[in-house]
Design a protein around this motif. Structure first.
Motif, mmCIF file in Angstrom:
data_model
loop_
_atom_site.group_PDB
_atom_site.id
_atom_site.type_symbol
_atom_site.label_atom_id
_atom_site.label_comp_id
_atom_site.label_asym_id
_atom_site.label_seq_id
_atom_site.Cartn_x
_atom_site.Cartn_y
_atom_site.Cartn_z
ATOM 1 N N TYR A 1 22.103 40.777 37.177
ATOM 2 C CA TYR A 1 23.028 41.719 38.666
ATOM 3 C C TYR A 1 23.047 40.837 39.782
ATOM 4 O O TYR A 1 23.173 39.444 39.508
ATOM 5 C CB TYR A 1 21.227 42.170 38.738
ATOM 6 N N ALA A 2 24.329 40.908 40.261
ATOM 7 C CA ALA A 2 25.075 40.625 41.441
ATOM 8 C C ALA A 2 24.813 41.427 42.822
ATOM 9 O O ALA A 2 24.496 43.089 42.304
ATOM 10 C CB ALA A 2 25.800 40.743 40.969
ATOM 11 N N THR A 3 24.625 40.899 43.656
ATOM 12 C CA THR A 3 24.035 41.791 44.971
ATOM 13 C C THR A 3 25.863 41.726 45.269
ATOM 14 O O THR A 3 26.635 41.803 45.224
ATOM 15 C CB THR A 3 24.029 41.111 46.325
ATOM 16 N N THR A 4 26.025 43.087 46.828
ATOM 17 C CA THR A 4 27.225 43.438 46.785
ATOM 18 C C THR A 4 27.548 43.982 48.199
ATOM 19 O O THR A 4 27.929 43.703 48.839
ATOM 20 C CB THR A 4 27.491 45.466 46.444
ATOM 21 N N GLY A 5 25.598 43.357 49.176
ATOM 22 C CA GLY A 5 26.183 43.203 50.315
ATOM 23 C C GLY A 5 26.356 44.314 50.971
ATOM 24 O O GLY A 5 25.443 44.595 52.226
ATOM 25 N N THR A 6 25.518 45.401 50.329
ATOM 26 C CA THR A 6 25.045 46.606 50.647
ATOM 27 C C THR A 6 24.134 47.143 50.078
ATOM 28 O O THR A 6 23.326 46.872 49.286
ATOM 29 C CB THR A 6 26.144 48.281 49.999
ATOM 30 N N THR A 7 22.668 47.788 50.946
ATOM 31 C CA THR A 7 21.206 48.335 50.971
ATOM 32 C C THR A 7 21.955 49.132 49.730
ATOM 33 O O THR A 7 22.214 50.074 49.983
ATOM 34 C CB THR A 7 21.198 48.490 52.528
ATOM 35 N N GLY A 8 20.738 49.616 48.608
ATOM 36 C CA GLY A 8 20.686 49.865 47.902
ATOM 37 C C GLY A 8 22.281 50.326 46.824
ATOM 38 O O GLY A 8 21.412 51.047 45.519
ATOM 39 N N ALA A 9 22.877 49.444 46.745
ATOM 40 C CA ALA A 9 23.823 48.876 46.137
ATOM 41 C C ALA A 9 23.793 47.251 45.218
ATOM 42 O O ALA A 9 23.062 46.345 45.573
ATOM 43 C CB ALA A 9 25.173 49.134 46.416
ATOM 44 N N LYS A 10 24.019 47.224 43.176
ATOM 45 C CA LYS A 10 23.958 46.349 42.982
ATOM 46 C C LYS A 10 24.625 46.577 42.296
ATOM 47 O O LYS A 10 25.184 47.544 41.361
ATOM 48 C CB LYS A 10 22.332 45.821 42.418
ATOM 49 N N PHE A 11 25.591 45.611 41.693
ATOM 50 C CA PHE A 11 25.696 45.345 39.937
ATOM 51 C C PHE A 11 25.509 45.276 39.030
ATOM 52 O O PHE A 11 24.475 44.046 38.888
ATOM 53 C CB PHE A 11 27.508 44.116 39.740
ATOM 54 N N ILE A 12 25.215 45.600 38.144
ATOM 55 C CA ILE A 12 24.386 45.561 36.448
ATOM 56 C C ILE A 12 24.970 44.652 35.750
ATOM 57 O O ILE A 12 25.942 45.430 35.044
ATOM 58 C CB ILE A 12 23.279 46.463 35.841
#
Length: 184
Positions: free
Chosen positions: A100-111
């Motif tokens: 996974y990678a974070t996006t900087g937005t709460t509740g959002a990520k990449f998988i």
């Protein structure tokens, strides 16, 4: 079109989503002509309903202009996140083995799922919106490709697995979990 998809897109067109869910709707619209058309149709229907409102009912035209600015800003944010996903992300491996990678937005990520890799079977306690950015995955309910929006509703169980020869990258947006808010 499923009822939950229609409801999600109606809420998106009305500006009822915020944060991660709004980004998921924007990405779906950017990548999938069906998503853009659905949001446009709901906007037209909503506009027609506002025009039919009797003059005695107050309208908040002050809100319409900021919403349009917000929509343009969010669409740009979705484009920025898409560009981020297509460039180099800092992938981390979770305990389930899924990257996974974070996006900087709460509740959002990449998988990211490598070809043939699957996530553990799981359910959802709140709404989760997944937009496929690259590759394909299957979850026992269907096969989803680039631009598709997949809604994980509370109580729905699935086991996503990448299909085909290409790595599957998705944007995942979740509504907040009230229990976890106690620990923020």
């Amino acid at each position: 079109m499923t009822e939950s998809y229609a409801s999600f897109m109606l809420d998106h067109a009305a500006g009822n989503h915020d944060g991660a869910l709004e980004l998921a709707g924007d990405m779906h619209m950017l990548l999938n002509p069906k998503g853009a058309e659905t949001a446009w149709l709901w906007s037209v229907i909503g506009g027609a309903m506002l025009e039919q409102r009797p003059p005695s009912e107050p309208t908040n035209t002050q809100k319409a202009k900021p919403w349009r600015r917000k929509a343009r800003k969010m669409a740009q944010s979705a484009r920025d996140l898409l560009a981020m996903a297509e460039s180099s992300l800092e992938w981390k491996r979770g305990i389930s083995g899924i990257s996974y990678a974070t996006t900087g937005t709460t509740g959002a990520k990449f998988i990211k799922l490598k070809p043939g890799q699957s996530a553990p079977a799981h359910g959802h306690g709140s709404l989760e919106a997944t937009v496929v950015l690259q590759g394909q995955f299957s979850d026992g309910h269907g096969v989803y490709k680039r631009g598709d929006l997949v809604l994980g509703e509370p109580g729905k169980r699935h086991k996503p697995a990448a299909v085909g020869d290409e790595t599957c990258i998705c944007f995942i947006a979740e509504t907040s979990h009230p229990l976890w808010n106690l620990f923020r």
